[in-house]
Design a protein around this motif. Structure first.
Motif, PDB file in Angstrom:
ATOM      1  N   PRO A 202       0.816  -1.221   0.000  1.00 19.07           N
ATOM      2  CA  PRO A 202       0.000   0.000   0.000  1.00 19.07           C
ATOM      3  C   PRO A 202       0.851   1.273   0.000  1.00 19.07           C
ATOM      4  O   PRO A 202       1.902   1.331   0.642  1.00 19.07           O
ATOM      5  N   THR A 203       0.385   2.284  -0.727  1.00 20.41           N
ATOM      6  CA  THR A 203       0.979   3.608  -0.642  1.00 20.41           C
ATOM      7  C   THR A 203       0.515   4.259   0.659  1.00 20.41           C
ATOM      8  O   THR A 203      -0.332   3.724   1.382  1.00 20.41           O
ATOM      9  N   GLN A 204       1.048   5.439   0.942  1.00 26.03           N
ATOM     10  CA  GLN A 204       0.637   6.150   2.148  1.00 26.03           C
ATOM     11  C   GLN A 204      -0.855   6.467   2.097  1.00 26.03           C
ATOM     12  O   GLN A 204      -1.568   6.330   3.102  1.00 26.03           O
ATOM     13  N   GLU A 205      -1.353   6.889   0.935  1.00 26.58           N
ATOM     14  CA  GLU A 205      -2.787   7.178   0.780  1.00 26.58           C
ATOM     15  C   GLU A 205      -3.614   5.916   1.009  1.00 26.58           C
ATOM     16  O   GLU A 205      -4.644   5.947   1.688  1.00 26.58           O
ATOM     17  N   GLN A 206      -3.189   4.811   0.415  1.00 28.00           N
ATOM     18  CA  GLN A 206      -3.936   3.565   0.543  1.00 28.00           C
ATOM     19  C   GLN A 206      -3.918   3.052   1.979  1.00 28.00           C
ATOM     20  O   GLN A 206      -4.923   2.533   2.472  1.00 28.00           O
TER      21      GLN A 206
ATOM     22  N   LYS B  45      -8.268   2.142  -6.229  1.00 31.89           N
ATOM     23  CA  LYS B  45      -9.444   1.992  -5.367  1.00 31.89           C
ATOM     24  C   LYS B  45     -10.130   0.642  -5.568  1.00 31.89           C
ATOM     25  O   LYS B  45     -10.642   0.053  -4.608  1.00 31.89           O
ATOM     26  N   THR B  46     -10.119   0.119  -6.793  1.00 29.27           N
ATOM     27  CA  THR B  46     -10.772  -1.172  -7.017  1.00 29.27           C
ATOM     28  C   THR B  46     -10.008  -2.297  -6.313  1.00 29.27           C
ATOM     29  O   THR B  46     -10.619  -3.214  -5.752  1.00 29.27           O
TER      30      THR B  46
ATOM     31  N   ILE C 254     -17.388   9.905   6.832  1.00 22.94           N
ATOM     32  CA  ILE C 254     -15.935   9.718   6.870  1.00 22.94           C
ATOM     33  C   ILE C 254     -15.457   9.663   5.428  1.00 22.94           C
ATOM     34  O   ILE C 254     -15.923   8.840   4.634  1.00 22.94           O
ATOM     35  N   GLU C 255     -14.520  10.526   5.081  1.00 21.68           N
ATOM     36  CA  GLU C 255     -14.118  10.686   3.684  1.00 21.68           C
ATOM     37  C   GLU C 255     -12.641  10.405   3.488  1.00 21.68           C
ATOM     38  O   GLU C 255     -11.808  10.747   4.334  1.00 21.68           O
ATOM     39  N   ALA C 256     -12.328   9.748   2.389  1.00 24.50           N
ATOM     40  CA  ALA C 256     -10.937   9.555   1.982  1.00 24.50           C
ATOM     41  C   ALA C 256     -10.870   9.697   0.476  1.00 24.50           C
ATOM     42  O   ALA C 256     -11.832   9.380  -0.237  1.00 24.50           O
ATOM     43  N   GLU C 257      -9.730  10.181  -0.021  1.00 24.66           N
ATOM     44  CA  GLU C 257      -9.579  10.385  -1.456  1.00 24.66           C
ATOM     45  C   GLU C 257      -8.221   9.873  -1.919  1.00 24.66           C
ATOM     46  O   GLU C 257      -7.200  10.149  -1.292  1.00 24.66           O
TER      47      GLU C 257
END
Length: 476
Positions: A18-22, A52-53, A193-196
């Motif tokens: 995983p990346t930092q975002e993931q 995301k998938t 709760i939001e993430a992008e």
């Protein structure tokens, strides 16, 4: 504190590092799912290529390992088929899951009760979810987002994850995607709760589809002019009109009918392509025959249970008994619904969802420039069918008889070799041909960028730009 076991399971089911975002998304999911509050929902936004998938697939596999209830939904049958593929499980459509026919024979559908408790609902392609209260809608009051959220949170322990791409087209007739708007979602009295995901993790230098999609998206967020499409990639091609037949013949041979699509900006343009493909590539000399690929043009319910949805695609297996009645043309057809799996898209409902269907089809809509029968044509058909029931004096009985009539309720279909971008949204094809038609400078707006971004990201293999102006392309 995040359960390290739960987090480790999701990471273990994720196919990449995983990346930092993931990692942030995984941590956020753990807090969301292990938290005590039922009054919360999760919004995951992500652009093409951000992973995301893959993340959703890891979450679904983890929930199934833990024997937790998960229901996967999408706005269309094609989008549900794609979702089920990457999540390794069955998925269904929102409409089929949350609505039921009010009365058999009546073309009105109301939100069904949610009979599941402690269930996680994951909805993909949320950019397509409308909420404008479309006039004439037969589903509730036309506010799909309202009905979806009410359905999920009407049962104890149920929660919702919405997933979508803000760069794609919004629902027809709306200026933005309400299901991807945190402020709008907050109006339901839920904690959002939001993430992008913004970091593209696939290789941009080897994927022209992803490289150009990323550039288009950056122009949307940065407010710059429409960029030129870079064609110096092995998966992005320009096709002059005099070579189109040869290119498409190769695509049909390599990818088949269900793996090749033409995306246009209008139904009129799609009709021209459909006739040309049938006559010059597929060698059909009849109006409709076995092997033809068609698209449902208007929702139809079977026995008050199973929805054959607008936009769903099918292969004609057999066609017989063509006839003209009431000023329209009909035929009996056997269709194979190709956006469904043999095991059924909604195992959780215990419903047998057919993949093969015997029905009456309406042939007139095959060539119409309108999306389906116009209101005037529908009314004309209604009045003519009424004449077959002179014995019914009671208006309610007459209305019920006409609604149940196989010709009035005939499945409206169109050819499915070329479609508009809104019809293509949520689907994927290996080879995608894009025809933007004649464009003037004032037409190159933000809406056009979204249209082009959505069209390009439908392709998993190659994009072909048909008759594209040289001034709109570039080499590296």
């Amino acid at each position: 504190m995040i359960s390290e076991d739960f987090r480790a399971l999701i990471r273990g089911n994720f196919v990449h590092v995983p990346t930092q975002e993931q990692d942030f998304v995984i941590d956020s999911w753990c807090r969301f799912l292990l938290g005590r509050s039922d009054d919360s929902m999760f919004l995951l936004k992500g652009y093409a290529g951000t992973g995301k998938t893959s993340l959703v697939g890891a979450l679904v596999r983890t929930m199934k390992m833990l024997k937790q209830r998960v229901v996967l939904l999408a706005p269309t049958g094609r989008a549900a088929k794609v979702m089920g593929g990457y999540a390794d499980t069955s998925a269904g459509t929102i409409h089929r899951h949350i609505y039921r026919q009010k009365t058999f024979g009546e073309e009105r559908f109301t939100a069904a009760p949610n009979l599941k408790e402690n269930t996680l609902y994951i909805v993909d392609e949320a950019s397509m979810i409308a909420n404008e209260g479309l006039s004439g809608s037969v589903f509730g009051d036309g506010r799909l987002l309202d009905d979806l959220i009410h359905f999920v949170y009407s049962s104890p322990g149920c929660r919702l994850i919405l997933i979508g791409d803000t760069a794609q087209l919004p629902p027809v007739g709306e200026e933005h995607s309400p299901a991807l708007d945190r402020m709008e979602l907050g109006g339901y009295g839920l904690e959002v709760i939001e993430a992008e995901l913004t970091q593209v993790v696939r290789q941009l230098d080897s994927s022209g589809i992803l490289w150009n999609a990323t550039r288009l998206r950056e122009c949307l967020t940065g407010g710059c002019a429409v960029p030129k499409i870079r064609v110096s990639f092995p998966d992005v091609h320009t096709v002059p009109g005099n070579e189109l037949i040869e290119y498409m013949e190769q695509s049909y041979h390599r990818c088949g009918k269900d793996g090749t699509i033409v995306i246009t900006r209008s139904n009129k343009r799609a009709n021209i392509y459909n006739m040309g493909i049938r006559n010059r590539i597929l060698d059909y000399d009849c109006e409709l025959g076995g092997g033809d690929m068609v698209m449902v043009a208007k929702n139809k319910y079977l026995n008050g249970k199973d929805l054959i949805a607008n936009g769903e695609m099918a292969i004609v297996q057999r066609l017989r008994n063509e006839r003209e009645l009431y000023g329209f043309r009909f035929a009996d057809a056997t269709l194979k619904l190709i956006d469904r799996t043999d095991s059924g898209q909604e195992e959780q409902d215990g419903q047998g969802i057919p993949t093969e269907l015997d029905t009456v089809v309406l042939l007139d809509t095959l060539h119409s420039e309108a999306p389906a029968l116009t209101r005037e044509q529908q009314q004309q058909l209604f009045m003519r069918v009424c004449e077959d029931y002179p014995e019914l004096r009671n208006k309610r009985d007459l209305f019920k008889a006409v609604k149940e009539d196989k010709h009035y309720g005939a499945l409206q279909i169109k050819y499915a070799y070329a479609i508009t971008c809104h019809k293509a949204q949520g689907g994927q094809w290996e080879d995608v041909y894009i025809d933007q038609g004649y464009m003037t400078e004032d037409m190159l707006t933000e809406d056009y960028i979204r249209w082009l971004y959505t069209a390009i990201t439908r392709a998993t293999g190659h994009v072909y730009l048909v008759n594209w102006p040289e001034e709109q392309t570039e080499n590296a």
